[in-house]
Design a protein around this motif. Sequence first.
Motif, mmCIF file in Angstrom:
data_model
loop_
_atom_site.group_PDB
_atom_site.id
_atom_site.type_symbol
_atom_site.label_atom_id
_atom_site.label_comp_id
_atom_site.label_asym_id
_atom_site.label_seq_id
_atom_site.Cartn_x
_atom_site.Cartn_y
_atom_site.Cartn_z
ATOM 1 N N ASN A 54 0.856 -1.189 0.000
ATOM 2 C CA ASN A 54 0.000 0.000 0.000
ATOM 3 C C ASN A 54 0.896 1.244 0.000
ATOM 4 O OD1 ASN A 54 -2.623 0.899 -0.246
ATOM 5 N ND2 ASN A 54 -3.059 0.880 1.940
ATOM 6 N N ARG A 55 0.301 2.442 0.143
ATOM 7 C CA ARG A 55 1.093 3.669 0.061
ATOM 8 C C ARG A 55 2.150 3.736 1.162
ATOM 9 N NH1 ARG A 55 -3.930 5.636 -1.205
ATOM 10 N NH2 ARG A 55 -4.236 6.547 0.857
ATOM 11 N N THR A 56 1.848 3.192 2.338
ATOM 12 C CA THR A 56 2.831 3.078 3.408
ATOM 13 C C THR A 56 2.793 1.659 3.944
ATOM 14 O OG1 THR A 56 1.288 3.647 5.202
ATOM 15 C CG2 THR A 56 2.404 5.482 4.074
ATOM 16 N N ARG A 57 3.881 1.237 4.540
ATOM 17 C CA ARG A 57 3.918 -0.102 5.118
ATOM 18 C C ARG A 57 2.884 -0.226 6.236
ATOM 19 N NH1 ARG A 57 7.464 -4.153 4.517
ATOM 20 N NH2 ARG A 57 7.233 -5.857 6.026
ATOM 21 N N GLU A 58 2.704 0.869 6.991
ATOM 22 C CA GLU A 58 1.740 0.825 8.107
ATOM 23 C C GLU A 58 0.332 0.567 7.601
ATOM 24 O OE1 GLU A 58 5.412 2.594 9.156
ATOM 25 O OE2 GLU A 58 3.997 3.227 7.599
ATOM 26 N N SER A 59 -0.076 1.258 6.530
ATOM 27 C CA SER A 59 -1.424 1.043 6.004
ATOM 28 C C SER A 59 -1.547 -0.365 5.416
ATOM 29 C CB SER A 59 -1.771 2.101 4.960
ATOM 30 O OG SER A 59 -0.926 2.006 3.824
ATOM 31 N N ARG A 71 1.397 -11.485 3.680
ATOM 32 C CA ARG A 71 2.542 -10.642 4.024
ATOM 33 C C ARG A 71 2.376 -9.244 3.437
ATOM 34 N NH1 ARG A 71 4.611 -13.869 -0.066
ATOM 35 N NH2 ARG A 71 5.435 -12.732 -1.868
ATOM 36 N N VAL A 72 3.192 -8.334 3.961
ATOM 37 C CA VAL A 72 3.183 -6.941 3.525
ATOM 38 C C VAL A 72 4.522 -6.641 2.860
ATOM 39 C CG1 VAL A 72 3.004 -4.540 4.260
ATOM 40 C CG2 VAL A 72 1.644 -6.303 5.402
ATOM 41 N N GLU A 73 4.447 -6.037 1.683
ATOM 42 C CA GLU A 73 5.652 -5.616 0.979
ATOM 43 C C GLU A 73 5.755 -4.092 1.021
ATOM 44 O OE1 GLU A 73 7.781 -7.671 0.135
ATOM 45 O OE2 GLU A 73 6.908 -9.518 -0.647
ATOM 46 N N ALA A 74 6.980 -3.585 1.105
ATOM 47 C CA ALA A 74 7.186 -2.141 1.120
ATOM 48 C C ALA A 74 7.117 -1.549 -0.285
ATOM 49 C CB ALA A 74 8.535 -1.804 1.753
ATOM 50 N N ARG A 75 7.391 -2.360 -1.314
ATOM 51 C CA ARG A 75 7.455 -1.888 -2.696
ATOM 52 C C ARG A 75 6.492 -2.699 -3.556
ATOM 53 N NH1 ARG A 75 11.643 -3.555 -5.029
ATOM 54 N NH2 ARG A 75 12.150 -1.817 -6.429
ATOM 55 N N TRP A 76 5.779 -2.021 -4.444
ATOM 56 C CA TRP A 76 4.856 -2.757 -5.313
ATOM 57 C C TRP A 76 5.600 -3.697 -6.235
ATOM 58 C CZ3 TRP A 76 5.426 -2.445 -10.506
ATOM 59 C CH2 TRP A 76 5.938 -1.270 -11.087
ATOM 60 N N GLN A 77 6.841 -3.342 -6.595
ATOM 61 C CA GLN A 77 7.618 -4.205 -7.471
ATOM 62 C C GLN A 77 7.817 -5.594 -6.868
ATOM 63 O OE1 GLN A 77 8.421 -1.149 -6.469
ATOM 64 N NE2 GLN A 77 8.988 0.123 -8.232
#
Length: 363
Positions: A54-59, A71-77
């Motif tokens: 998402n736009r931020t890791r927190e969101s 899982r959550v990724e910091a980068r869309w790539q």
Amino acid sequence: MRPLTAGPRPVLQCRTMNNQTIRVGFVGAGNNTRVRHIPGLRALPGVELVAVANRTRESGERVAREFGIGRVEARWQDVVSAADVDAVCIGTWPYLHREITVAALAHGKHVLCEARMAMNAAEGREMLEASRRAPHLVAQLVPAPHTLEVDSTIAGLLAEGYAGEVLAVELQAAQGRFVDREAALHWRQDASLSGFNILNMGIWYEAMMRWLQPARRVMAMTKVAVPRRRDAEGAWRDVRVPDHVDILAELGGGAVGHLRFSAVTALAPPSEVWIFGSEGTLRLEADARRLSGARRGETALREIPIPAERRVGWRVEEEFVNAVRGREKVSRTTFEDGVRYMEFTEAVARSATTGQAVDVAGL
């Protein structure tokens, strides 16, 4: 709000889906993604929600916790290149649709992309060409939802000659409220995020194309009610996306259309469409999902029932998964139709800027 960052073009990978579990990654988890796409996909058998950026890791972490995404990724790539992602659902603002779509297809991922296909027609065409280079992958746009239940009935009536030759079309789409001059700049008012897209013009035009031939030529005038607004950081920004647009259009087949889209027509009647033909008239009251009509010799409109079997409604996530599994083809909405509404959108913007009638490019 911090926009997602762009990245380099990836290297081609391919994956063929049969009846395996479909592993989905999400890039951008805005309102429509959280309300419709994530719950819709999660409810289908054989679908796993693998990753989100998402736009931020927190969101992203909030979305992952709420919906059980792996899982959550910091980068869309990192989502579109992940080996354990088969399909990517793109819920960002339009400014990233082209880049993420092209990257996802290049990595062998199926793509479900949010509406407002792109910033402009050139980006839409690039997305279409990328999908044509990967015909084994599904490329679907989220459809305009507001007429899905009546589309089949309207198209059927027109095809059967209910209206005869279509001569004129009147469409008034009001998001009617009084202007709030103190409101912050919304992303839909920010041309750097939204491109040529204006209000709900694109989704209405997409719906019209389900019943009528596409426009060939347009003449448009627009109004920006508040020329400058503060953005989320408090900086003053020029507003270049109109709050109101009036369009005269020549439709395929020769009909003349008058289309109005507005966010400033406070207390205006609800959105509606009139189709006037040589033998009949049809009226769609969009909010009420009510269709009425009358034919030559009748003196008043009467409601036209919508058969239950024609009330298709929302089935976007089901259609996408079925298409990935090879069980059906995408109809709502194809990239070809997306390019058509982007061609119209760009022609309207150019006409408003130049004060001249503009031809609508075709595929």
